[in-house]
Design a protein around this motif. Structure first.
Motif, PDB file in Angstrom:
ATOM      1  N   VAL A 136       0.890  -1.170   0.000  1.00 18.19           N
ATOM      2  CA  VAL A 136       0.000   0.000   0.000  1.00 18.19           C
ATOM      3  C   VAL A 136       0.914   1.202   0.000  1.00 18.19           C
ATOM      4  N   ILE A 137       0.869   2.006  -1.066  1.00 25.45           N
ATOM      5  CA  ILE A 137       1.799   3.126  -1.195  1.00 25.45           C
ATOM      6  C   ILE A 137       1.101   4.450  -0.897  1.00 25.45           C
ATOM      7  N   GLY A 138       1.794   5.317  -0.179  1.00 27.95           N
ATOM      8  CA  GLY A 138       1.247   6.622   0.151  1.00 27.95           C
ATOM      9  C   GLY A 138       2.236   7.417   0.968  1.00 27.95           C
ATOM     10  N   ASP A 139       1.902   8.675   1.222  1.00 26.42           N
ATOM     11  CA  ASP A 139       2.709   9.542   2.064  1.00 26.42           C
ATOM     12  C   ASP A 139       1.816  10.653   2.626  1.00 26.42           C
ATOM     13  N   PRO A 140       1.459  10.577   3.912  1.00 25.22           N
ATOM     14  CA  PRO A 140       1.902   9.616   4.925  1.00 25.22           C
ATOM     15  C   PRO A 140       1.239   8.255   4.708  1.00 25.22           C
ATOM     16  N   ILE A 141       1.674   7.274   5.489  1.00 27.39           N
ATOM     17  CA  ILE A 141       1.120   5.924   5.345  1.00 27.39           C
ATOM     18  C   ILE A 141       0.645   5.368   6.689  1.00 27.39           C
ATOM     19  N   LYS A 142       0.924   6.060   7.787  1.00 29.99           N
ATOM     20  CA  LYS A 142       0.577   5.521   9.110  1.00 29.99           C
ATOM     21  C   LYS A 142      -0.929   5.350   9.287  1.00 29.99           C
ATOM     22  N   GLN A 143      -1.736   6.079   8.483  1.00 28.33           N
ATOM     23  CA  GLN A 143      -3.184   5.980   8.613  1.00 28.33           C
ATOM     24  C   GLN A 143      -3.778   4.813   7.830  1.00 28.33           C
ATOM     25  N   ALA A 144      -2.964   4.119   7.033  1.00 29.19           N
ATOM     26  CA  ALA A 144      -3.484   3.059   6.154  1.00 29.19           C
ATOM     27  C   ALA A 144      -4.065   1.910   6.972  1.00 29.19           C
ATOM     28  N   ARG A 145      -5.312   1.538   6.657  1.00 27.77           N
ATOM     29  CA  ARG A 145      -5.971   0.446   7.358  1.00 27.77           C
ATOM     30  C   ARG A 145      -6.172  -0.779   6.468  1.00 27.77           C
ATOM     31  N   THR A 146      -5.738  -0.676   5.216  1.00 30.44           N
ATOM     32  CA  THR A 146      -5.911  -1.806   4.306  1.00 30.44           C
ATOM     33  C   THR A 146      -5.216  -3.070   4.802  1.00 30.44           C
ATOM     34  N   PRO A 147      -3.964  -3.009   5.280  1.00 31.16           N
ATOM     35  CA  PRO A 147      -3.334  -4.249   5.762  1.00 31.16           C
ATOM     36  C   PRO A 147      -4.142  -4.937   6.859  1.00 31.16           C
ATOM     37  N   ASP A 148      -4.664  -4.163   7.813  1.00 30.35           N
ATOM     38  CA  ASP A 148      -5.457  -4.734   8.905  1.00 30.35           C
ATOM     39  C   ASP A 148      -6.674  -5.491   8.398  1.00 30.35           C
ATOM     40  N   ASN A 149      -7.236  -4.999   7.294  1.00 31.52           N
ATOM     41  CA  ASN A 149      -8.508  -5.541   6.815  1.00 31.52           C
ATOM     42  C   ASN A 149      -8.357  -6.606   5.740  1.00 31.52           C
ATOM     43  N   ILE A 150      -7.270  -6.552   4.977  1.00 32.59           N
ATOM     44  CA  ILE A 150      -7.156  -7.516   3.878  1.00 32.59           C
ATOM     45  C   ILE A 150      -6.315  -8.732   4.248  1.00 32.59           C
ATOM     46  N   ASN A 151      -5.369  -8.596   5.182  1.00 33.38           N
ATOM     47  CA  ASN A 151      -4.564  -9.765   5.565  1.00 33.38           C
ATOM     48  C   ASN A 151      -5.416 -10.901   6.146  1.00 33.38           C
ATOM     49  N   PRO A 152      -6.410 -10.605   6.996  1.00 28.65           N
ATOM     50  CA  PRO A 152      -7.273 -11.701   7.465  1.00 28.65           C
ATOM     51  C   PRO A 152      -8.045 -12.382   6.334  1.00 28.65           C
ATOM     52  N   ILE A 153      -8.373 -11.629   5.279  1.00 26.87           N
ATOM     53  CA  ILE A 153      -9.070 -12.221   4.129  1.00 26.87           C
ATOM     54  C   ILE A 153      -8.140 -13.175   3.391  1.00 26.87           C
ATOM     55  N   PHE A 154      -6.898 -12.742   3.158  1.00 26.60           N
ATOM     56  CA  PHE A 154      -5.928 -13.625   2.505  1.00 26.60           C
ATOM     57  C   PHE A 154      -5.777 -14.922   3.299  1.00 26.60           C
ATOM     58  N   GLU A 155      -5.637 -14.774   4.619  1.00 24.96           N
ATOM     59  CA  GLU A 155      -5.427 -15.953   5.451  1.00 24.96           C
ATOM     60  C   GLU A 155      -6.653 -16.864   5.430  1.00 24.96           C
ATOM     61  N   ALA A 156      -7.855 -16.271   5.510  1.00 23.14           N
ATOM     62  CA  ALA A 156      -9.079 -17.075   5.525  1.00 23.14           C
ATOM     63  C   ALA A 156      -9.256 -17.858   4.234  1.00 23.14           C
ATOM     64  N   ARG A 157      -8.738 -17.314   3.148  1.00 20.74           N
ATOM     65  CA  ARG A 157      -8.871 -17.977   1.848  1.00 20.74           C
ATOM     66  C   ARG A 157      -7.704 -18.922   1.552  1.00 20.74           C
ATOM     67  N   GLY A 158      -6.767 -19.006   2.468  1.00 20.07           N
ATOM     68  CA  GLY A 158      -5.624 -19.874   2.251  1.00 20.07           C
ATOM     69  C   GLY A 158      -4.663 -19.364   1.213  1.00 20.07           C
ATOM     70  N   ALA A 159      -4.675 -18.055   0.968  1.00 16.03           N
ATOM     71  CA  ALA A 159      -3.780 -17.448  -0.024  1.00 16.03           C
ATOM     72  C   ALA A 159      -2.453 -17.094   0.641  1.00 16.03           C
ATOM     73  N   ALA A 160      -1.355 -17.509   0.067  1.00 19.84           N
ATOM     74  CA  ALA A 160      -0.033 -17.177   0.597  1.00 19.84           C
ATOM     75  C   ALA A 160       0.322 -15.765   0.153  1.00 19.84           C
ATOM     76  N   MET A 161      -0.335 -14.788   0.778  1.00 21.87           N
ATOM     77  CA  MET A 161      -0.147 -13.384   0.444  1.00 21.87           C
ATOM     78  C   MET A 161      -0.134 -12.576   1.727  1.00 21.87           C
ATOM     79  N   VAL A 162       0.564 -11.444   1.703  1.00 21.05           N
ATOM     80  CA  VAL A 162       0.585 -10.550   2.852  1.00 21.05           C
ATOM     81  C   VAL A 162       0.653  -9.114   2.342  1.00 21.05           C
ATOM     82  N   CYS A 163      -0.062  -8.223   3.016  1.00 22.08           N
ATOM     83  CA  CYS A 163      -0.119  -6.811   2.640  1.00 22.08           C
ATOM     84  C   CYS A 163       0.708  -5.984   3.611  1.00 22.08           C
TER      85      CYS A 163
END
Length: 267
Positions: A14-41
């Motif tokens: 997730v690219i940006g400046d600033p980036i400390k406010q980004a909530r995408t990793p918090d919300n999409i990593n559990p989806i990757f894990e639930a689907r068994g996808a070997a991915m990390v944000c």
């Protein structure tokens, strides 16, 4: 939560400046894990001056599936993509880039659909309502189209530079063949859905996008800002009896769509 990352994992940035406010990793990593996808944000703090250089470097990261795009890069990224989804081209801004099967970077736009999905999930259907949106950036353009497609009866657009608000209103009207969008001052009216589509609110001492004294209990006040989940604007609106809607719901409203797109290419 992902417990083990190895060389088989694909990355989403997730690219940006600033980036400390980004909530995408918090919300999409559990989806990757639930689907068994070997991915990390992961978040990547990239200043605007270095975007083109970093973009070229990202092309060389072979296990990069794609990346989300946040402030201030949503419009700049448009010209750097190898191809564009029709919606991203129409909106003129990108919020997700996917590495295609041929290795090219294709830009997509989920801000508007994610915003409307979030509203509906929380019981704030925009259909049949008038809306006032403040902001004229890439997310604002996407949200404007999505609100019209969702059935708002009128869309007033305000911005510090009113010429930009008029540009969005003109584009929405041209594409939809209507006169539903207008550029107006940021003055809330009873019954409206109020949307802050600016970055005002990321910091506690930011100016407010409109006068909270004009907010009443007939209105719904919605943010695109996800962190903090309750901005000063939302707290003031709640105190005045309005329904409030955090920007976190826009992130959640598009996380499944983004995951679908990124997982698909590697499956």
């Amino acid at each position: 939560m992902v417990t083990a990352i190895n060389g088989n994992f694909r990355l989403m940035g997730v690219i940006g400046d600033p980036i400390k406010q980004a909530r995408t990793p918090d919300n999409i990593n559990p989806i990757f894990e639930a689907r068994g996808a070997a991915m990390v944000c992961i978040p990547l703090n990239i200043p605007a001056a270095h975007l083109a250089t970093v973009w070229a470097g990202l092309k060389g990261v072979k296990n990069l599936a794609g990346f989300g795009v946040t402030l201030p890069h949503k419009q700049s990224a448009l010209a750097l993509c190898d191809s564009l989804d029709p919606l991203a081209e129409r909106v003129g801004a990108v919020n997700v880039v996917r590495r295609e099967a041929d290795g090219g970077f294709r830009g997509y736009q989920f801000d508007g659909l994610g915003f409307v999905n979030g509203l509906r999930t929380e019981g704030h259907d925009p259909a049949g309502r008038e809306a006032l949106m403040v902001g004229a950036g890439g997310a604002a353009m996407a949200i404007a189209f999505a609100l019209v497609e969702a059935g708002v009866t009128r869309l007033a657009i305000a911005n510090r530079t009113m010429e930009k608000a008029r540009d969005i209103a003109d584009q929405v009207n041209r594409v939809t063949g209507s006169e539903i969008a207008v550029a107006e001052r940021a003055e809330p009216k009873p019954g409206q859905l109020l949307v802050n589509a600016t970055s005002l609110g990321l910091n506690p001492d930011d100016a407010l996008p409109f006068d909270p004294a004009l907010i009443d209990d007939t209105m719904t006040v919605a943010e695109v800002i996800a962190k903090p989940e309750e901005t000063r604007l939302l707290a003031l609106a709640r105190d005045r009896g309005a329904k409030v809607h955090s920007g976190i719901h826009m992130i959640r409203g598009q996380a499944q769509l983004i995951a679908d797109h990124l997982i698909a290419v590697g499956s």
